[in-house]
Design an enzyme around this catalytic site. Structure first.
Site, short mmCIF file in Angstrom:
data_model
loop_
_atom_site.label_atom_id
_atom_site.label_comp_id
_atom_site.label_asym_id
_atom_site.label_seq_id
_atom_site.Cartn_x
_atom_site.Cartn_y
_atom_site.Cartn_z
N GLU A 278 -9.09 45.56 86.62
CA GLU A 278 -8.32 44.96 87.72
C GLU A 278 -8.19 45.95 88.84
O GLU A 278 -7.96 47.14 88.62
CB GLU A 278 -6.92 44.57 87.24
N GLY B 155 -4.49 52.47 83.72
CA GLY B 155 -4.97 53.70 83.10
C GLY B 155 -4.35 54.98 83.61
O GLY B 155 -3.62 54.99 84.60
N GLU B 156 -4.66 56.06 82.92
CA GLU B 156 -4.16 57.38 83.29
C GLU B 156 -5.35 58.20 83.81
O GLU B 156 -6.22 58.62 83.03
CB GLU B 156 -3.53 58.05 82.05
N SER C 232 -2.16 59.29 90.77
CA SER C 232 -0.85 59.24 90.12
C SER C 232 -1.02 59.53 88.64
O SER C 232 -1.92 59.00 87.99
CB SER C 232 -0.25 57.85 90.32
N SER D 291 4.58 60.39 87.93
CA SER D 291 5.49 59.35 87.46
C SER D 291 6.60 59.98 86.65
O SER D 291 6.40 60.37 85.50
CB SER D 291 4.71 58.34 86.60
N LEU D 292 7.77 60.09 87.26
CA LEU D 292 8.89 60.79 86.62
C LEU D 292 9.75 59.81 85.82
O LEU D 292 9.90 59.95 84.61
CB LEU D 292 9.72 61.46 87.73
N HIS D 293 10.38 58.88 86.52
CA HIS D 293 11.11 57.73 85.94
C HIS D 293 12.37 58.05 85.13
O HIS D 293 13.05 57.12 84.69
CB HIS D 293 10.19 56.84 85.11
N CYS E 276 -6.04 50.01 95.33
CA CYS E 276 -5.36 50.59 94.17
C CYS E 276 -6.32 50.47 92.99
O CYS E 276 -6.60 49.37 92.51
CB CYS E 276 -4.07 49.81 93.94
N CYS F 138 -4.57 51.17 78.71
CA CYS F 138 -4.01 52.52 78.84
C CYS F 138 -3.41 52.93 77.50
O CYS F 138 -2.77 52.12 76.85
CB CYS F 138 -2.92 52.50 79.93
N CYS G 95 5.68 49.06 81.38
CA CYS G 95 4.40 48.79 82.05
C CYS G 95 3.54 47.82 81.26
O CYS G 95 3.30 48.03 80.06
CB CYS G 95 3.66 50.13 82.25
N CYS H 144 3.86 53.15 78.06
CA CYS H 144 5.18 53.22 78.71
C CYS H 144 5.86 51.86 78.52
O CYS H 144 5.23 50.81 78.69
CB CYS H 144 5.03 53.53 80.21
N ASN I 172 8.93 45.91 88.76
CA ASN I 172 8.30 44.60 88.81
C ASN I 172 8.33 43.99 87.42
O ASN I 172 7.98 44.66 86.45
CB ASN I 172 6.85 44.73 89.29
N CYS J 274 2.65 47.11 90.88
CA CYS J 274 2.65 48.25 89.95
C CYS J 274 3.10 47.81 88.57
O CYS J 274 4.13 47.16 88.43
CB CYS J 274 3.64 49.32 90.39
N1 SAH Z 1 -0.86 56.36 84.51
C1 SAH Z 1 -0.61 56.75 85.87
C2 SAH Z 1 -1.28 55.81 86.85
C3 SAH Z 1 -0.69 54.41 86.88
S1 SAH Z 1 0.19 54.34 88.35
C4 SAH Z 1 0.86 56.87 86.11
O1 SAH Z 1 1.64 56.37 85.30
O2 SAH Z 1 1.26 57.52 87.07
C5 SAH Z 1 1.19 53.01 88.20
C6 SAH Z 1 2.57 53.32 88.73
O3 SAH Z 1 3.39 52.15 88.59
C7 SAH Z 1 3.24 54.41 87.91
O4 SAH Z 1 4.13 55.17 88.66
C8 SAH Z 1 3.98 53.54 86.92
O5 SAH Z 1 4.98 54.23 86.26
C9 SAH Z 1 4.50 52.43 87.79
N2 SAH Z 1 4.90 51.24 87.04
C10 SAH Z 1 4.54 50.90 85.80
N3 SAH Z 1 5.13 49.74 85.43
C11 SAH Z 1 5.85 49.34 86.48
C12 SAH Z 1 6.66 48.19 86.73
N4 SAH Z 1 6.81 47.26 85.82
N5 SAH Z 1 7.26 48.11 87.94
C13 SAH Z 1 7.08 49.06 88.87
N6 SAH Z 1 6.32 50.14 88.70
C14 SAH Z 1 5.72 50.29 87.52
#
Ligand code: SAH
Length: 334
Positions: free
Chosen positions: A81, A151-152, A183, A206-208, A94, A101, A108, A105, A285, A326
């Protein structure tokens, strides 16, 4: 489209053929060998058989026409995608680096579908070629790239970097490295390697979560690459490259969005040795598990960071109506 095959298929041909073909495919965006009239008929026939220029995809467009999602068919039946975001001044693609992946997480959708495989260099750049063909009628092209799809990227480091070199190359896509962002969840070896490349690409982390316990709960990879070690590596990266880092923080209701979380994050980031970074607060999202933080909560969270002189931006929401936002990429392979 596989470029390694292209060079193989042209063995024995004069050097200028590759140049002509690159021009036809990547500049003129020709999608059929028979339309590349500068090539002799026999070569066109041979290439027709060996290397298809067709990119098959299902396309979804958001209600406001600003987001286009393409579900591209891969040779082995899997799909990748990719999403095009149309800003007033640029077209950002994007890109996915994997099908699925392995990081799982919690929030996601891609993480929930599991890992299928890495994408090849050809499959990564094909995503951009697809959108350039799509934009051709409007005389536009993709001018910025984020590796924020499925993916990562740092678990497929060589192919992602190989693709970036081609995206960068003026004979191919001519997209400046400063307009390319990777990212990562914080794969330490990847950050260290990138610091040594002579490439001006942007890095997002991606800290979160502001502490180990919460981060491990929502991002299992934190057990392997703990937050503190990721930040230490990022400090070294900033010192070595002087390039600005973006910390991504997805705002999930009652999970990581309290004032206490904001304070903890402010203290954590204020303690970094370098201050060339910003925080990107991302609206969650829906993927069926959690709920998004209210705008009031996001505003208050942001205010706490700003009080500590931390630069904060909020990401514009693209493509929720077609599950292209995302963390929502997964539908085609479930
Ligand atoms: N694996 C890498 C690349 C994916 S980037 C990474 O995690 O950074 C996708 C981005 O969207 C990341 O920052 C991820 O954490 C974020 N993301 C994942 N699920 C999401 C969601 N449901 N809503 C908003 N952002 C999300």
């Amino acid at each position: 489209m596989d470029l390694t095959n292209l060079e193989k298929a042209l063995k024995g041909e004069p050097d200028f053929r590759l140049k002509q073909i690159k021009r036809a495919i990547f500049k003129d965006l020709v999608n059929d060998w028979d339309k590349i009239m500068v090539l002799p008929l026999t070569l066109r026939q041979k290439l027709n058989q060996e290397l298809s220029l067709e990119i098959k995809a299902e396309v979804f467009t958001s209600n406001d026409n600003k987001t286009i999602k393409a579900l591209i068919d891969l040779k082995d039946g899997l799909k990748t995608e990719t999403v095009l975001m149309r800003y007033s001044d640029r077209n950002t693609a994007c890109l996915s680096s994997m099908v699925g992946c392995p990081l799982a997480c919690e929030f996601c959708a891609t993480g929930k579908m599991g890992f299928k495989r890495n994408l090849t260099i050809g499959e990564i750049i094909e995503q951009v070629l697809f959108f350039n063909r799509f934009l051709k009628n409007e005389n536009q092209k993709v001018n910025s790239i984020v590796f924020m799809g499925m993916g990562e990227p740092f678990l497929n480091y060589d192919n992602v970097l190989g693709a970036i070199r081609i995206l960068n190359d003026e004979d191919y896509f001519n997209i400046g490295a400063r307009h390319i962002s990777i990212s990562t969840v914080g794969i330490i070896e990847g950050i260290e390697k990138l610091a040594k490349e002579s490439l001006q690409v942007n890095l997002a982390i991606s800290l979160h979560a502001p502490n180990e316990e919460l981060r491990s709960k929502i991002m299992p990879i934190n057990k392997k690459y703990p937050l503190i070690e990721v930040l230490r590596t990022v400090e070294d990266y900033m010192k070595a490259t002087h390039r600005k880092i973006m910390f991504e923080y997805v705002m999930i209701k009652d999970v990581n969005d309290s004032l206490e979380n904001a304070n903890e994050l402010a203290i954590l980031l204020s303690g970094l040795k370098s201050s060339i970074f910003m925080v990107n607060l991302i609206s969650y999202n829906p993927t069926g598990i959690f709920k998004a933080s209210s705008s009031e909560r996001i505003k208050n969270f942001k205010a706490v960071l700003e009080k500590s002189n931390i630069e904060v931006v909020q990401r514009y929401k693209f493509g929720v109506s077609i599950k292209a936002a995302c963390g929502q990429l997964a539908s085609g392979n479930q």
